[in-house]
Design a protein around this motif. Structure first.
Motif, PDB file in Angstrom:
ATOM      1  N   LEU A 151       0.844  -1.198   0.000  1.00 26.92           N
ATOM      2  CA  LEU A 151       0.000   0.000   0.000  1.00 26.92           C
ATOM      3  C   LEU A 151       0.883   1.255   0.000  1.00 26.92           C
ATOM      4  CD1 LEU A 151      -2.961   0.913   0.054  1.00 26.92           C
ATOM      5  CD2 LEU A 151      -2.803   1.029   2.542  1.00 26.92           C
ATOM      6  N   ALA A 152       1.938   1.227   0.789  1.00 20.35           N
ATOM      7  CA  ALA A 152       2.878   2.348   0.817  1.00 20.35           C
ATOM      8  C   ALA A 152       3.500   2.550  -0.568  1.00 20.35           C
ATOM      9  CB  ALA A 152       3.969   2.099   1.850  1.00 20.35           C
ATOM     10  N   LEU A 153       3.819   1.457  -1.220  1.00 20.84           N
ATOM     11  CA  LEU A 153       4.412   1.517  -2.557  1.00 20.84           C
ATOM     12  C   LEU A 153       3.414   2.110  -3.561  1.00 20.84           C
ATOM     13  CD1 LEU A 153       6.923   0.705  -4.214  1.00 20.84           C
ATOM     14  CD2 LEU A 153       5.913  -1.560  -4.483  1.00 20.84           C
ATOM     15  N   ILE A 154       2.170   1.663  -3.482  1.00 28.41           N
ATOM     16  CA  ILE A 154       1.133   2.183  -4.386  1.00 28.41           C
ATOM     17  C   ILE A 154       0.942   3.683  -4.178  1.00 28.41           C
ATOM     18  CG2 ILE A 154      -1.370   2.167  -4.821  1.00 28.41           C
ATOM     19  CD1 ILE A 154      -1.217  -0.920  -4.352  1.00 28.41           C
ATOM     20  N   TYR A 155       0.876   4.108  -2.916  1.00 23.29           N
ATOM     21  CA  TYR A 155       0.705   5.540  -2.641  1.00 23.29           C
ATOM     22  C   TYR A 155       1.880   6.355  -3.169  1.00 23.29           C
ATOM     23  CZ  TYR A 155      -3.246   4.746   0.587  1.00 23.29           C
ATOM     24  OH  TYR A 155      -4.449   4.419   1.140  1.00 23.29           O
ATOM     25  N   SER A 156       3.086   5.851  -2.981  1.00 23.11           N
ATOM     26  CA  SER A 156       4.243   6.635  -3.424  1.00 23.11           C
ATOM     27  C   SER A 156       4.296   6.693  -4.957  1.00 23.11           C
ATOM     28  CB  SER A 156       5.546   6.088  -2.838  1.00 23.11           C
ATOM     29  OG  SER A 156       5.719   4.747  -3.183  1.00 23.11           O
ATOM     30  N   LEU A 157       3.973   5.582  -5.621  1.00 30.28           N
ATOM     31  CA  LEU A 157       3.947   5.585  -7.090  1.00 30.28           C
ATOM     32  C   LEU A 157       2.844   6.505  -7.606  1.00 30.28           C
ATOM     33  CD1 LEU A 157       4.446   1.761  -7.531  1.00 30.28           C
ATOM     34  CD2 LEU A 157       5.991   3.497  -8.481  1.00 30.28           C
ATOM     35  N   ARG A 158       1.688   6.434  -6.960  1.00 26.84           N
ATOM     36  CA  ARG A 158       0.561   7.274  -7.367  1.00 26.84           C
ATOM     37  C   ARG A 158       0.929   8.753  -7.229  1.00 26.84           C
ATOM     38  NH1 ARG A 158      -4.420   7.287  -3.462  1.00 26.84           N
ATOM     39  NH2 ARG A 158      -2.928   8.607  -2.394  1.00 26.84           N
ATOM     40  N   ASN A 159       1.556   9.101  -6.098  1.00 27.47           N
ATOM     41  CA  ASN A 159       1.967  10.493  -5.897  1.00 27.47           C
ATOM     42  C   ASN A 159       2.916  10.949  -6.995  1.00 27.47           C
ATOM     43  OD1 ASN A 159       0.491  10.584  -3.592  1.00 27.47           O
ATOM     44  ND2 ASN A 159       2.220  10.587  -2.181  1.00 27.47           N
ATOM     45  N   THR A 160       3.890  10.099  -7.304  1.00 26.01           N
ATOM     46  CA  THR A 160       4.879  10.443  -8.326  1.00 26.01           C
ATOM     47  C   THR A 160       4.217  10.621  -9.690  1.00 26.01           C
ATOM     48  OG1 THR A 160       6.567   9.229  -7.117  1.00 26.01           O
ATOM     49  CG2 THR A 160       7.012   9.645  -9.445  1.00 26.01           C
ATOM     50  N   ILE A 161       3.354   9.673 -10.039  1.00 25.02           N
ATOM     51  CA  ILE A 161       2.683   9.711 -11.346  1.00 25.02           C
ATOM     52  C   ILE A 161       1.793  10.958 -11.445  1.00 25.02           C
ATOM     53  CG2 ILE A 161       0.904   8.559 -12.748  1.00 25.02           C
ATOM     54  CD1 ILE A 161       2.127   5.852 -11.623  1.00 25.02           C
ATOM     55  N   MET A 162       1.038  11.238 -10.389  1.00 23.79           N
ATOM     56  CA  MET A 162       0.128  12.384 -10.426  1.00 23.79           C
ATOM     57  C   MET A 162       0.891  13.706 -10.417  1.00 23.79           C
ATOM     58  SD  MET A 162      -3.023  10.942  -8.172  1.00 23.79           S
ATOM     59  CE  MET A 162      -3.922  12.477  -8.130  1.00 23.79           C
ATOM     60  N   PHE A 163       1.974  13.762  -9.670  1.00 24.30           N
ATOM     61  CA  PHE A 163       2.810  14.966  -9.620  1.00 24.30           C
ATOM     62  C   PHE A 163       3.314  15.307 -11.025  1.00 24.30           C
ATOM     63  CE2 PHE A 163       7.131  16.769  -9.161  1.00 24.30           C
ATOM     64  CZ  PHE A 163       6.854  17.899  -8.410  1.00 24.30           C
ATOM     65  N   LEU A 164       3.803  14.296 -11.724  1.00 23.66           N
ATOM     66  CA  LEU A 164       4.336  14.516 -13.074  1.00 23.66           C
ATOM     67  C   LEU A 164       3.221  14.873 -14.049  1.00 23.66           C
ATOM     68  CD1 LEU A 164       6.904  11.569 -13.171  1.00 23.66           C
ATOM     69  CD2 LEU A 164       7.456  14.007 -13.120  1.00 23.66           C
ATOM     70  N   ALA A 165       2.108  14.148 -13.941  1.00 25.73           N
ATOM     71  CA  ALA A 165       0.997  14.378 -14.872  1.00 25.73           C
ATOM     72  C   ALA A 165       0.431  15.789 -14.704  1.00 25.73           C
ATOM     73  CB  ALA A 165      -0.091  13.329 -14.650  1.00 25.73           C
ATOM     74  N   LYS A 166       0.357  16.238 -13.449  1.00 25.81           N
ATOM     75  CA  LYS A 166      -0.174  17.593 -13.194  1.00 25.81           C
ATOM     76  C   LYS A 166       0.716  18.673 -13.798  1.00 25.81           C
ATOM     77  CE  LYS A 166      -2.905  16.893  -9.033  1.00 25.81           C
ATOM     78  NZ  LYS A 166      -2.773  16.830  -7.573  1.00 25.81           N
ATOM     79  N   LYS A 167       2.004  18.362 -13.900  1.00 24.71           N
ATOM     80  CA  LYS A 167       2.926  19.341 -14.480  1.00 24.71           C
ATOM     81  C   LYS A 167       3.140  19.096 -15.979  1.00 24.71           C
ATOM     82  CE  LYS A 167       6.578  19.166 -11.818  1.00 24.71           C
ATOM     83  NZ  LYS A 167       7.868  19.693 -11.363  1.00 24.71           N
ATOM     84  N   ASN A 168       2.288  18.262 -16.552  1.00 23.56           N
ATOM     85  CA  ASN A 168       2.410  17.900 -17.972  1.00 23.56           C
ATOM     86  C   ASN A 168       3.791  17.351 -18.312  1.00 23.56           C
ATOM     87  OD1 ASN A 168      -0.176  18.838 -18.288  1.00 23.56           O
ATOM     88  ND2 ASN A 168       0.465  20.841 -19.062  1.00 23.56           N
TER      89      ASN A 168
END
Ligand SMILES: [Fe+2]
Ligand SMILES: [Fe+2]
Length: 190
Positions: A151-168
């Motif tokens: 779960l910790a891994l999923i949250y950290s990956l999700r944060n990374t993916i969303m952070f990048l996607a939000k910045k295009n």
């Protein structure tokens, strides 16, 4: 290799700030290894050396990626990714660590990969949540890591993916593959 010796070697490669980060990753990785029944010594060594190549020049890293036939995909993505596979190579050739589990944990600490081992997950998460890290979402990952490493891994990956996607910004394919792989491992949900 003993901790003191390993720390002495890595200290020469890092800035003081990055060395303090490394100590934080080491302590966190040891805690996680105890909690999830991984070899504590391997977690300690992988953590100590995970950022070994962080301050090598881009030219040196690029040359190693080419010479060692590492994924050419790396070269078209963010250079921040390079120190992980290059680090695994240098820790083997310069420091003399041969344990492939430790080297893989270093190699995949930034991108992740499909079907990560327990040791790889521990180093990936420890790098994300060590006490010196302060950014939105980190507390949620810290809490998850107390109960469920995936779960910790999923949250950290999700944060990374969303952070990048939000910045295009482009997302490294391995990171998406890692995310999907952990979800599949848990049969679609935790
Ligand atoms: Fe790193
Ligand atoms: Fe790190």
């Amino acid at each position: 290799m003993e901790r003191e010796n390993a720390l002495e070697i890595v200290k020469e490669q890092l800035t003081e700030h990055r060395y303090q980060h490394t100590l934080g990753v080491m302590e966190t990785a040891i805690q996680l290894a105890k909690r999830y029944n991984e070899d504590v010594k391997k977690a300690e060594l992988a953590a100590i050396f995970h950022d070994y190549a962080k301050f090598r020049s881009k030219d040196e890293m690029k040359q190693i990626i080419i010479d060692q036939h590492m994924s050419s995909d790396l070269l078209i993505h963010n250079t921040e990714l390079w120190h992980a596979p290059v680090g695994a190579y240098l820790v083997k050739t310069e420091v003399g660590i041969e344990d492939e589990e430790i080297l893989d944990a270093i190699r995949y600490h930034t991108s992740g990969r499909e079907k990560m081992t327990l040791l790889e997950k521990i180093i990936f998460v420890a790098d994300y949540i060590e006490p010196g890290r302060q950014f939105p979402g980190v507390e949620e990952v810290r809490e998850a890591a107390k109960k469920n490493l995936d779960l910790a891994l999923i949250y950290s990956l999700r944060n990374t993916i969303m952070f990048l996607a939000k910045k295009n910004q482009v997302i490294y394919p391995e990171t998406i593959l890692t995310y999907n792989s952990v979800i599949f491992e848990n049969k679609g949900g935790i």
